[in-house]
Write a protein that holds these residues in place. Structure first.
Motif, PDB file in Angstrom:
ATOM      1  N   ASP A 138      15.792  -4.283 -32.716  1.00 48.41           N
ATOM      2  CA  ASP A 138      16.768  -5.288 -32.765  1.00 48.41           C
ATOM      3  C   ASP A 138      17.101  -5.968 -31.437  1.00 48.41           C
ATOM      4  OD1 ASP A 138      19.952  -5.608 -32.205  1.00 48.41           O
ATOM      5  OD2 ASP A 138      20.014  -5.394 -34.482  1.00 48.41           O
ATOM      6  N   ALA A 139      17.179  -7.289 -31.570  1.00 47.93           N
ATOM      7  CA  ALA A 139      17.316  -8.066 -30.360  1.00 47.93           C
ATOM      8  C   ALA A 139      18.726  -7.602 -29.651  1.00 47.93           C
ATOM      9  CB  ALA A 139      17.514  -9.586 -30.718  1.00 47.93           C
ATOM     10  N   VAL A 140      19.664  -7.571 -30.103  1.00 46.57           N
ATOM     11  CA  VAL A 140      20.942  -7.369 -29.321  1.00 46.57           C
ATOM     12  C   VAL A 140      20.677  -5.859 -28.691  1.00 46.57           C
ATOM     13  CG1 VAL A 140      23.307  -6.745 -29.553  1.00 46.57           C
ATOM     14  CG2 VAL A 140      22.229  -8.848 -30.938  1.00 46.57           C
ATOM     15  N   GLU A 191      13.884 -18.400 -23.804  1.00 43.25           N
ATOM     16  CA  GLU A 191      12.923 -19.127 -24.537  1.00 43.25           C
ATOM     17  C   GLU A 191      12.952 -18.652 -26.126  1.00 43.25           C
ATOM     18  OE1 GLU A 191       9.224 -18.202 -22.599  1.00 43.25           O
ATOM     19  OE2 GLU A 191       9.967 -19.119 -20.898  1.00 43.25           O
ATOM     20  N   VAL A 192      13.524 -17.464 -26.263  1.00 42.83           N
ATOM     21  CA  VAL A 192      13.543 -16.958 -27.747  1.00 42.83           C
ATOM     22  C   VAL A 192      14.782 -16.834 -28.190  1.00 42.83           C
ATOM     23  CG1 VAL A 192      12.811 -15.024 -29.258  1.00 42.83           C
ATOM     24  CG2 VAL A 192      11.245 -15.799 -27.209  1.00 42.83           C
ATOM     25  N   PHE A 193      15.908 -15.841 -27.381  1.00 38.91           N
ATOM     26  CA  PHE A 193      17.039 -15.315 -28.111  1.00 38.91           C
ATOM     27  C   PHE A 193      17.869 -16.554 -28.267  1.00 38.91           C
ATOM     28  CE2 PHE A 193      21.030 -13.298 -27.742  1.00 38.91           C
ATOM     29  CZ  PHE A 193      21.066 -12.404 -28.820  1.00 38.91           C
ATOM     30  N   TYR A 194      18.282 -17.437 -27.281  1.00 41.66           N
ATOM     31  CA  TYR A 194      19.262 -18.184 -27.297  1.00 41.66           C
ATOM     32  C   TYR A 194      18.906 -19.669 -28.274  1.00 41.66           C
ATOM     33  CZ  TYR A 194      21.544 -16.410 -22.887  1.00 41.66           C
ATOM     34  OH  TYR A 194      22.241 -15.407 -22.072  1.00 41.66           O
ATOM     35  N   PRO A 195      17.681 -19.915 -28.110  1.00 44.06           N
ATOM     36  CA  PRO A 195      17.401 -20.888 -29.440  1.00 44.06           C
ATOM     37  C   PRO A 195      17.511 -20.259 -30.639  1.00 44.06           C
ATOM     38  CG  PRO A 195      15.820 -21.060 -27.654  1.00 44.06           C
ATOM     39  CD  PRO A 195      16.712 -19.695 -27.279  1.00 44.06           C
ATOM     40  N   ALA A 196      17.300 -19.243 -30.919  1.00 44.00           N
ATOM     41  CA  ALA A 196      17.361 -18.517 -32.202  1.00 44.00           C
ATOM     42  C   ALA A 196      18.955 -18.214 -32.809  1.00 44.00           C
ATOM     43  CB  ALA A 196      16.876 -17.183 -32.476  1.00 44.00           C
ATOM     44  N   VAL A 197      19.919 -18.058 -31.472  1.00 38.32           N
ATOM     45  CA  VAL A 197      21.053 -17.710 -32.078  1.00 38.32           C
ATOM     46  C   VAL A 197      21.954 -19.046 -31.969  1.00 38.32           C
ATOM     47  CG1 VAL A 197      20.998 -15.163 -31.521  1.00 38.32           C
ATOM     48  CG2 VAL A 197      21.958 -17.020 -29.886  1.00 38.32           C
ATOM     49  N   LEU A 234      23.808 -12.855 -37.759  1.00 38.37           N
ATOM     50  CA  LEU A 234      22.177 -12.379 -38.167  1.00 38.37           C
ATOM     51  C   LEU A 234      21.913 -11.048 -38.848  1.00 38.37           C
ATOM     52  CD1 LEU A 234      20.344 -13.624 -34.872  1.00 38.37           C
ATOM     53  CD2 LEU A 234      20.481 -15.001 -37.141  1.00 38.37           C
ATOM     54  N   ASP A 235      21.335 -10.973 -39.972  1.00 40.37           N
ATOM     55  CA  ASP A 235      21.202  -9.663 -40.532  1.00 40.37           C
ATOM     56  C   ASP A 235      20.447  -8.913 -39.665  1.00 40.37           C
ATOM     57  OD1 ASP A 235      18.718 -10.197 -41.461  1.00 40.37           O
ATOM     58  OD2 ASP A 235      19.279 -10.950 -43.063  1.00 40.37           O
ATOM     59  N   ALA A 236      20.310  -7.430 -39.917  1.00 38.68           N
ATOM     60  CA  ALA A 236      19.297  -6.502 -39.179  1.00 38.68           C
ATOM     61  C   ALA A 236      17.814  -6.871 -39.196  1.00 38.68           C
ATOM     62  CB  ALA A 236      19.499  -5.146 -39.843  1.00 38.68           C
TER      63      ALA A 236
END
Length: 167
Positions: free
Chosen positions: A7-9, A55-61, A127-129
């Motif tokens: 889980d990213a968080v 590069e990954v998390f911020y663009p996705a959220v 975002l779901d699990a």
């Protein structure tokens, strides 16, 4: 790897605690050599963490409409990168190193609190699990790649002019 681990968080929160632990060890190091070795490890960990968020998390959220929190986080990252750059150029025995490191530690802890109190709850709602697990896996892959390339801390030296962009 379990869902909680990917889980990213949860991944980011775990890394926050590890960075805080490592930064405390740097602060408590009794010799300049020990401080340098611990700081090098902390600088790499912080760099990999920051870069995978940018590069990954911020663009996705960002797509999940959290722009205000993200813009603030990117400015905090810029400040951390500038401090890292300065610290990497200083001798750990220098008194300036100690003062600058204290600021880095405090700003890192502040940044973690901001993300955990504001951004992460919003991400958990939006975002779901399964989405967070996929995002966590992508972040881990990015972090492993950066680490395997060696000395990720060196990349921050060229990233201190402006904050990273969301797009």
């Amino acid at each position: 790897m379990t869902e909680k681990e990917t889980d990213a968080v949860a991944l980011l929160e775990t890394q926050h605690r590890e960075m805080e632990r490592l930064l405390a060890l740097v602060r408590g190091a009794e010799t300049a050599e020990a401080r340098k070795a611990l700081f090098t490890k902390a600088a790499d960990l912080l760099t990999v963490h920051i870069k995978s968020e940018e590069e990954v998390f911020y663009p996705a959220v960002h797509r999940a409409r959290t722009e205000d929190d993200l813009l603030e986080a990117l400015e905090e990252h810029l400040s951390l990168k500038r401090l890292l750059k300065d610290l990497l150029e200083l001798d750990p025995g220098d008194k300036t190193f100690e003062a600058k490191f204290k600021v880095l530690k405090e700003q890192t802890e502040h940044h973690h609190r901001e993300e955990e109190e504001h951004l992460f709850p919003a991400v958990r709602r939006l975002l779901d699990a399964d989405e967070r697990a996929a995002l966590g896996s992508e972040m881990l892959t990015t972090q492993i790649d950066m680490t395997q390339q060696g000395a990720p801390r060196g990349t921050v030296k060229n990233e201190t002019a402006t904050a990273a962009r969301l797009d």
